[in-house]
Design a protein around this motif. Structure first.
Motif: not given
Length: 426
Positions: A404, A353, A355
Protein backbone atom coordinates in the motif's frame (compact mmCIF):
# COMPACT_ATOMS: atom_id res chain seq x y z
CA UNK A 1 58.87 96.41 -23.48
CA UNK A 2 59.59 95.33 -27.07
CA UNK A 3 61.29 92.24 -25.70
CA UNK A 4 58.19 91.46 -23.58
CA UNK A 5 55.84 91.59 -26.63
CA UNK A 6 58.15 89.32 -28.62
CA UNK A 7 58.09 86.71 -25.84
CA UNK A 8 54.31 87.03 -25.56
CA UNK A 9 53.88 86.54 -29.32
CA UNK A 10 56.02 83.39 -29.25
CA UNK A 11 53.93 81.97 -26.39
CA UNK A 12 50.64 82.69 -28.19
CA UNK A 13 51.88 81.01 -31.38
CA UNK A 14 53.04 77.96 -29.40
CA UNK A 15 49.66 77.56 -27.70
CA UNK A 16 47.87 77.93 -31.05
CA UNK A 17 49.99 75.18 -32.57
CA UNK A 18 49.33 72.80 -29.65
CA UNK A 19 45.58 73.52 -29.70
CA UNK A 20 45.50 73.04 -33.48
CA UNK A 21 47.17 69.63 -33.16
CA UNK A 22 44.68 68.59 -30.38
CA UNK A 23 41.71 69.82 -32.42
CA UNK A 24 42.85 67.93 -35.53
CA UNK A 25 43.46 64.72 -33.56
CA UNK A 26 40.54 64.72 -31.12
CA UNK A 27 37.97 67.10 -32.57
CA UNK A 28 36.63 70.25 -30.91
CA UNK A 29 36.49 69.41 -27.17
CA UNK A 30 33.58 71.81 -26.69
CA UNK A 31 31.50 70.37 -29.55
CA UNK A 32 29.34 67.47 -28.32
CA UNK A 33 28.21 66.68 -31.83
CA UNK A 34 31.64 65.71 -33.16
CA UNK A 35 31.63 62.27 -34.77
CA UNK A 36 33.89 59.47 -33.62
CA UNK A 37 34.69 56.15 -35.16
CA UNK A 38 32.47 53.49 -33.51
CA UNK A 39 32.51 49.73 -33.44
CA UNK A 40 29.51 47.46 -32.88
CA UNK A 41 30.10 44.36 -30.75
CA UNK A 42 28.24 41.12 -30.12
CA UNK A 43 30.68 39.87 -27.49
CA UNK A 44 33.11 41.64 -25.19
CA UNK A 45 33.94 44.91 -27.03
CA UNK A 46 37.45 46.10 -27.74
CA UNK A 47 37.91 49.84 -28.38
CA UNK A 48 39.61 50.63 -31.69
CA UNK A 49 42.76 52.72 -31.71
CA UNK A 50 41.05 55.80 -33.16
CA UNK A 51 38.01 55.68 -30.89
CA UNK A 52 37.19 56.34 -27.25
CA UNK A 53 33.68 54.85 -27.41
CA UNK A 54 32.27 51.42 -28.13
CA UNK A 55 28.64 50.71 -29.00
CA UNK A 56 27.40 48.08 -26.53
CA UNK A 57 23.59 48.21 -26.97
CA UNK A 58 21.05 49.92 -29.19
CA UNK A 59 17.40 50.34 -30.13
CA UNK A 60 17.79 51.59 -33.73
CA UNK A 61 14.05 51.91 -34.36
CA UNK A 62 13.78 54.29 -31.41
CA UNK A 63 17.15 55.99 -32.03
CA UNK A 64 18.75 55.00 -28.72
CA UNK A 65 22.43 54.00 -28.60
CA UNK A 66 24.48 53.05 -25.56
CA UNK A 67 28.27 53.36 -25.56
CA UNK A 68 31.08 52.45 -23.22
CA UNK A 69 33.33 55.51 -23.05
CA UNK A 70 36.60 56.29 -21.36
CA UNK A 71 34.89 57.93 -18.37
CA UNK A 72 31.73 55.83 -18.15
CA UNK A 73 28.60 55.13 -20.16
CA UNK A 74 27.15 57.45 -22.80
CA UNK A 75 23.54 57.27 -24.01
CA UNK A 76 22.59 59.06 -27.22
CA UNK A 77 19.10 59.86 -28.48
CA UNK A 78 18.93 61.98 -31.61
CA UNK A 79 21.39 64.83 -31.10
CA UNK A 80 21.30 64.52 -27.31
CA UNK A 81 24.00 62.84 -25.23
CA UNK A 82 23.83 61.71 -21.61
CA UNK A 83 26.88 60.57 -19.68
CA UNK A 84 26.74 58.31 -16.60
CA UNK A 85 30.02 57.93 -14.76
CA UNK A 86 28.92 55.76 -11.81
CA UNK A 87 27.54 52.72 -13.66
CA UNK A 88 29.11 49.27 -13.51
CA UNK A 89 32.72 49.11 -14.62
CA UNK A 90 31.96 45.66 -16.10
CA UNK A 91 28.99 46.82 -18.17
CA UNK A 92 30.73 45.78 -21.39
CA UNK A 93 31.65 42.27 -20.15
CA UNK A 94 28.51 41.12 -21.95
CA UNK A 95 26.21 43.09 -24.28
CA UNK A 96 23.53 44.76 -22.09
CA UNK A 97 19.83 44.16 -22.75
CA UNK A 98 17.96 47.40 -23.50
CA UNK A 99 14.19 47.96 -23.65
CA UNK A 100 11.87 50.94 -24.13
CA UNK A 101 8.54 50.70 -22.32
CA UNK A 102 6.02 52.68 -20.31
CA UNK A 103 7.14 51.15 -17.05
CA UNK A 104 5.33 53.43 -14.60
CA UNK A 105 2.25 53.99 -16.83
CA UNK A 106 2.75 57.77 -17.14
CA UNK A 107 2.98 59.86 -20.33
CA UNK A 108 6.62 59.00 -21.06
CA UNK A 109 8.41 55.78 -21.92
CA UNK A 110 11.29 54.62 -19.76
CA UNK A 111 14.46 52.77 -20.72
CA UNK A 112 15.30 49.52 -18.97
CA UNK A 113 18.90 48.32 -19.21
CA UNK A 114 20.03 44.99 -17.74
CA UNK A 115 23.81 44.74 -17.51
CA UNK A 116 26.66 42.89 -15.82
CA UNK A 117 27.57 44.37 -12.44
CA UNK A 118 30.21 41.88 -11.24
CA UNK A 119 31.43 38.31 -11.51
CA UNK A 120 31.21 35.56 -8.92
CA UNK A 121 34.79 34.64 -7.99
CA UNK A 122 34.07 30.99 -7.23
CA UNK A 123 31.64 30.07 -10.02
CA UNK A 124 32.67 32.59 -12.66
CA UNK A 125 29.01 33.48 -13.24
CA UNK A 126 28.08 37.04 -14.08
CA UNK A 127 25.96 39.00 -11.60
CA UNK A 128 23.49 41.50 -13.07
CA UNK A 129 21.78 44.73 -12.13
CA UNK A 130 19.04 46.73 -13.84
CA UNK A 131 18.93 50.46 -14.62
CA UNK A 132 15.61 52.23 -15.04
CA UNK A 133 15.96 55.57 -16.86
CA UNK A 134 12.98 57.84 -16.25
CA UNK A 135 12.82 60.86 -18.62
CA UNK A 136 11.77 64.27 -17.29
CA UNK A 137 11.11 67.27 -19.55
CA UNK A 138 11.73 70.73 -18.12
CA UNK A 139 10.09 74.05 -19.13
CA UNK A 140 12.63 74.52 -21.92
CA UNK A 141 11.69 71.09 -23.28
CA UNK A 142 15.07 69.65 -22.33
CA UNK A 143 14.92 65.97 -21.44
CA UNK A 144 16.92 64.66 -18.50
CA UNK A 145 16.98 61.17 -17.04
CA UNK A 146 16.58 60.13 -13.44
CA UNK A 147 18.31 56.77 -13.00
CA UNK A 148 17.09 54.09 -10.59
CA UNK A 149 19.39 51.13 -10.12
CA UNK A 150 18.12 47.71 -9.03
CA UNK A 151 21.29 46.18 -7.63
CA UNK A 152 21.93 42.98 -5.70
CA UNK A 153 21.02 44.82 -2.47
CA UNK A 154 17.72 46.07 -3.90
CA UNK A 155 15.87 42.75 -3.85
CA UNK A 156 17.20 41.88 -0.39
CA UNK A 157 16.06 45.25 0.98
CA UNK A 158 12.62 44.81 -0.62
CA UNK A 159 12.11 41.37 0.90
CA UNK A 160 13.44 42.46 4.30
CA UNK A 161 11.38 45.65 4.49
CA UNK A 162 8.21 44.89 2.55
CA UNK A 163 7.53 41.13 2.76
CA UNK A 164 6.93 38.70 5.61
CA UNK A 165 8.29 35.23 4.73
CA UNK A 166 7.67 32.11 6.80
CA UNK A 167 8.72 28.57 5.83
CA UNK A 168 7.78 25.36 7.58
CA UNK A 169 6.74 21.74 7.21
CA UNK A 170 3.11 20.64 7.26
CA UNK A 171 2.00 18.87 10.44
CA UNK A 172 -0.03 16.15 8.74
CA UNK A 173 2.45 15.39 5.94
CA UNK A 174 6.20 15.97 6.30
CA UNK A 175 6.59 15.68 2.54
CA UNK A 176 5.38 19.27 2.10
CA UNK A 177 7.54 22.34 2.68
CA UNK A 178 5.29 25.39 2.82
CA UNK A 179 6.54 28.83 1.78
CA UNK A 180 4.16 31.53 3.02
CA UNK A 181 4.44 35.24 2.27
CA UNK A 182 2.44 38.34 3.10
CA UNK A 183 2.89 42.07 3.47
CA UNK A 184 5.17 43.02 6.36
CA UNK A 185 2.26 44.72 8.13
CA UNK A 186 0.12 41.56 8.06
CA UNK A 187 0.32 38.22 9.84
CA UNK A 188 -0.02 34.70 8.40
CA UNK A 189 -2.57 32.39 10.02
CA UNK A 190 -2.36 28.58 9.98
CA UNK A 191 -4.72 25.65 10.44
CA UNK A 192 -4.01 24.18 13.88
CA UNK A 193 -4.33 20.55 12.74
CA UNK A 194 -2.62 20.52 9.35
CA UNK A 195 -0.36 23.56 9.52
CA UNK A 196 -1.74 24.82 6.19
CA UNK A 197 -1.53 28.60 5.72
CA UNK A 198 -4.95 30.22 5.59
CA UNK A 199 -3.94 33.52 3.99
CA UNK A 200 -1.11 35.25 2.15
CA UNK A 201 0.83 33.95 -0.87
CA UNK A 202 1.72 30.26 -0.54
CA UNK A 203 3.79 27.71 -2.45
CA UNK A 204 4.97 24.17 -1.83
CA UNK A 205 8.01 21.98 -2.42
CA UNK A 206 8.95 18.38 -1.60
CA UNK A 207 11.14 18.04 1.49
CA UNK A 208 14.39 16.07 1.37
CA UNK A 209 14.44 12.33 2.11
CA UNK A 210 16.97 10.00 3.67
CA UNK A 211 16.47 6.23 3.69
CA UNK A 212 12.88 6.53 2.54
CA UNK A 213 11.92 8.97 5.31
CA UNK A 214 11.32 12.69 5.01
CA UNK A 215 13.73 14.79 7.04
CA UNK A 216 12.65 17.32 9.64
CA UNK A 217 12.89 20.93 8.49
CA UNK A 218 15.22 23.08 10.60
CA UNK A 219 15.58 26.46 8.90
CA UNK A 220 16.17 28.33 5.66
CA UNK A 221 18.03 31.20 4.03
CA UNK A 222 17.88 33.23 0.85
CA UNK A 223 20.40 32.30 -1.82
CA UNK A 224 21.23 33.87 -5.16
CA UNK A 225 18.87 36.49 -6.58
CA UNK A 226 18.66 37.06 -10.34
CA UNK A 227 17.05 39.72 -12.51
CA UNK A 228 15.31 39.13 -15.83
CA UNK A 229 13.13 41.11 -18.22
CA UNK A 230 10.05 39.25 -19.48
CA UNK A 231 8.15 39.61 -22.77
CA UNK A 232 5.99 42.36 -21.27
CA UNK A 233 9.19 44.28 -20.45
CA UNK A 234 8.67 43.90 -16.72
CA UNK A 235 11.56 43.63 -14.26
CA UNK A 236 11.38 40.18 -12.66
CA UNK A 237 13.31 38.82 -9.68
CA UNK A 238 13.88 35.19 -8.71
CA UNK A 239 15.47 34.35 -5.33
CA UNK A 240 16.72 30.92 -4.23
CA UNK A 241 15.13 29.38 -1.14
CA UNK A 242 17.71 27.16 0.58
CA UNK A 243 16.32 24.73 3.18
CA UNK A 244 18.20 23.01 6.00
CA UNK A 245 17.24 19.81 7.83
CA UNK A 246 18.09 18.14 11.11
CA UNK A 247 20.73 15.44 10.94
CA UNK A 248 22.41 16.56 7.70
CA UNK A 249 24.67 19.35 6.43
CA UNK A 250 23.20 19.12 2.93
CA UNK A 251 21.41 22.31 1.88
CA UNK A 252 18.44 21.94 -0.47
CA UNK A 253 17.61 24.62 -3.03
CA UNK A 254 13.91 23.82 -2.75
CA UNK A 255 12.66 26.52 -5.12
CA UNK A 256 12.42 30.23 -5.83
CA UNK A 257 10.57 33.26 -4.51
CA UNK A 258 9.48 35.24 -7.55
CA UNK A 259 8.09 38.76 -7.90
CA UNK A 260 8.09 41.77 -10.21
CA UNK A 261 9.17 45.34 -9.56
CA UNK A 262 7.10 48.50 -9.61
CA UNK A 263 8.21 51.99 -8.67
CA UNK A 264 6.52 54.37 -6.27
CA UNK A 265 7.78 57.75 -5.05
CA UNK A 266 11.20 57.06 -6.51
CA UNK A 267 11.65 53.64 -4.88
CA UNK A 268 11.33 50.08 -6.18
CA UNK A 269 8.51 48.09 -4.60
CA UNK A 270 6.90 44.70 -5.16
CA UNK A 271 4.38 44.90 -7.99
CA UNK A 272 0.92 44.09 -6.69
CA UNK A 273 -0.19 40.44 -6.92
CA UNK A 274 3.11 39.16 -8.34
CA UNK A 275 4.54 37.35 -5.28
CA UNK A 276 4.77 33.59 -5.69
CA UNK A 277 6.92 30.60 -4.86
CA UNK A 278 7.84 27.99 -7.47
CA UNK A 279 9.44 24.71 -6.46
CA UNK A 280 12.57 23.51 -8.24
CA UNK A 281 11.63 20.97 -10.93
CA UNK A 282 12.91 17.97 -8.95
CA UNK A 283 10.94 19.03 -5.83
CA UNK A 284 7.61 19.88 -7.43
CA UNK A 285 4.45 18.86 -5.53
CA UNK A 286 0.72 19.37 -5.89
CA UNK A 287 -1.00 22.11 -3.90
CA UNK A 288 -2.34 20.52 -0.69
CA UNK A 289 -5.19 23.05 -0.62
CA UNK A 290 -6.87 21.13 -3.47
CA UNK A 291 -7.32 17.99 -1.36
CA UNK A 292 -10.77 16.41 -1.71
CA UNK A 293 -12.81 14.35 0.77
CA UNK A 294 -14.76 12.69 -2.05
CA UNK A 295 -13.90 8.97 -2.15
CA UNK A 296 -13.41 7.10 -5.43
CA UNK A 297 -11.61 3.96 -6.57
CA UNK A 298 -10.52 2.13 -9.71
CA UNK A 299 -9.43 -1.54 -9.87
CA UNK A 300 -7.58 -3.60 -12.47
CA UNK A 301 -7.67 -7.40 -12.17
CA UNK A 302 -4.94 -9.53 -13.75
CA UNK A 303 -6.59 -12.30 -15.77
CA UNK A 304 -3.28 -14.23 -15.87
CA UNK A 305 -3.29 -16.61 -12.87
CA UNK A 306 0.04 -18.38 -13.53
CA UNK A 307 2.48 -18.60 -10.61
CA UNK A 308 5.21 -20.73 -12.16
CA UNK A 309 7.93 -18.07 -11.94
CA UNK A 310 11.11 -19.32 -10.25
CA UNK A 311 11.66 -15.90 -8.63
CA UNK A 312 8.90 -15.26 -6.09
CA UNK A 313 10.19 -11.79 -5.05
CA UNK A 314 8.55 -8.69 -6.52
CA UNK A 315 11.40 -6.20 -6.56
CA UNK A 316 10.87 -4.29 -9.80
CA UNK A 317 7.51 -2.80 -10.80
CA UNK A 318 6.99 -0.18 -13.49
CA UNK A 319 3.41 0.10 -14.65
CA UNK A 320 1.29 2.88 -16.17
CA UNK A 321 -2.44 2.93 -16.58
CA UNK A 322 -4.53 5.51 -18.37
CA UNK A 323 -7.85 4.63 -16.85
CA UNK A 324 -11.31 5.92 -17.76
CA UNK A 325 -12.85 7.84 -14.89
CA UNK A 326 -16.26 6.33 -15.73
CA UNK A 327 -14.91 2.80 -15.25
CA UNK A 328 -14.51 1.32 -11.77
CA UNK A 329 -13.17 -2.17 -12.64
CA UNK A 330 -11.32 -3.71 -15.58
CA UNK A 331 -9.82 -7.16 -16.21
CA UNK A 332 -6.56 -7.19 -18.16
CA UNK A 333 -3.95 -9.79 -19.11
CA UNK A 334 -0.64 -8.61 -17.60
CA UNK A 335 1.39 -11.71 -18.53
CA UNK A 336 3.27 -9.91 -21.31
CA UNK A 337 4.45 -7.06 -19.03
CA UNK A 338 8.24 -6.81 -18.77
CA UNK A 339 8.34 -6.01 -15.04
CA UNK A 340 7.08 -7.83 -11.95
CA UNK A 341 3.63 -6.26 -12.30
CA UNK A 342 2.74 -9.53 -14.05
CA UNK A 343 3.07 -11.23 -10.65
CA UNK A 344 0.42 -8.94 -9.14
CA UNK A 345 -3.20 -10.15 -9.08
CA UNK A 346 -4.89 -6.80 -8.41
CA UNK A 347 -4.13 -3.09 -8.76
CA UNK A 348 -6.33 -0.69 -6.86
CA UNK A 349 -6.13 3.11 -7.10
CA UNK A 350 -8.18 5.38 -4.85
CA UNK A 351 -8.33 9.03 -3.92
CA UNK A 352 -5.74 8.53 -1.14
CA UNK A 353 -3.65 5.43 -1.92
CA UNK A 354 -2.55 2.82 -4.48
CA UNK A 355 -2.57 -0.85 -3.55
CA UNK A 356 -0.92 -3.83 -5.23
CA UNK A 357 -1.93 -7.38 -4.24
CA UNK A 358 0.66 -10.07 -4.99
CA UNK A 359 -0.29 -13.42 -6.45
CA UNK A 360 -0.32 -16.26 -3.92
CA UNK A 361 3.22 -17.36 -3.13
CA UNK A 362 4.80 -14.02 -4.15
CA UNK A 363 6.11 -11.31 -1.81
CA UNK A 364 7.32 -7.72 -2.15
CA UNK A 365 10.98 -6.88 -1.56
CA UNK A 366 11.03 -5.06 1.80
CA UNK A 367 14.31 -3.23 1.11
CA UNK A 368 12.66 -1.21 -1.68
CA UNK A 369 10.16 0.14 0.85
CA UNK A 370 12.90 0.78 3.43
CA UNK A 371 15.08 2.61 0.90
CA UNK A 372 12.21 4.75 -0.38
CA UNK A 373 12.38 3.19 -3.86
CA UNK A 374 8.74 3.76 -4.70
CA UNK A 375 6.68 6.42 -6.46
CA UNK A 376 3.26 7.10 -7.93
CA UNK A 377 3.50 9.58 -10.80
CA UNK A 378 0.30 11.18 -12.05
CA UNK A 379 -0.04 12.88 -15.45
CA UNK A 380 3.44 11.93 -16.59
CA UNK A 381 4.80 14.26 -19.29
CA UNK A 382 2.27 16.99 -18.51
CA UNK A 383 2.70 20.32 -16.72
CA UNK A 384 0.66 18.96 -13.82
CA UNK A 385 2.80 15.82 -13.36
CA UNK A 386 3.62 15.01 -9.72
CA UNK A 387 4.99 12.19 -7.62
CA UNK A 388 2.14 11.84 -5.11
CA UNK A 389 3.56 8.96 -3.03
CA UNK A 390 4.16 9.61 0.65
CA UNK A 391 4.62 6.37 2.62
CA UNK A 392 4.57 2.63 1.84
CA UNK A 393 3.73 -0.43 3.90
CA UNK A 394 3.57 -4.19 3.27
CA UNK A 395 1.03 -6.37 5.08
CA UNK A 396 -0.69 -9.72 4.59
CA UNK A 397 -4.40 -9.85 3.69
CA UNK A 398 -6.17 -13.22 3.33
CA UNK A 399 -2.93 -15.09 2.66
CA UNK A 400 -1.59 -12.61 0.08
CA UNK A 401 0.92 -9.79 0.48
CA UNK A 402 -0.38 -6.28 -0.18
CA UNK A 403 1.78 -3.23 -0.92
CA UNK A 404 0.00 0.00 0.00
CA UNK A 405 1.45 3.35 -1.12
CA UNK A 406 -0.31 6.21 0.65
CA UNK A 407 -0.58 9.55 -1.18
CA UNK A 408 0.47 12.92 0.16
CA UNK A 409 -3.16 14.11 0.10
CA UNK A 410 -6.60 12.95 -0.99
CA UNK A 411 -6.90 13.66 -4.74
CA UNK A 412 -10.03 14.54 -6.68
CA UNK A 413 -10.45 12.17 -9.62
CA UNK A 414 -10.52 15.11 -12.03
CA UNK A 415 -6.91 15.90 -11.13
CA UNK A 416 -5.62 12.51 -12.36
CA UNK A 417 -5.37 11.49 -16.01
CA UNK A 418 -2.72 8.75 -15.87
CA UNK A 419 -1.06 6.85 -13.03
CA UNK A 420 2.45 5.32 -13.12
CA UNK A 421 3.38 3.02 -10.22
CA UNK A 422 7.04 2.25 -9.57
CA UNK A 423 8.53 -0.02 -6.90
CA UNK A 424 12.14 -1.15 -6.50
CA UNK A 425 14.86 -1.04 -9.14
CA UNK A 426 16.06 -3.43 -11.81
Amino acid sequence: MKYFFRVLLVLVLAVAVVFGVYYRTNGNPFDKTNTLQLTTVSQQPATEKNSNRVLIASLPDDDFYLYKGSRGVVLTHGKKEYEFTNWSKMIDAQPPEMYLTNFDKDDDKELIIKAVSSQNESSGEYVYEVYLLDPKTDKKKNVNYTVYCASQTTWTDILDKQIREEIGQLKNCKKFLQVSMNSKSKTINYDADTGLALDGFNGYARAMQNGGKYLTFEGWSKGKGTYSINKKKEICISVEVNARYKGTDVVQTAGYINFKLDIKKGEFIVKNKTMNFKAAAEYKVSDPHTASDVKWSYTELNSDKSTDSADKIIDWVTYTTGYNADTTTQTLDLSSQATDIKNVSKIKITNSYAELTAKKGFSFAAEAKTNGEFSVIINSGEKDAYDIAYTAEIREVKGAEVLKITFDKSYPQSEIKTVAINYGTK
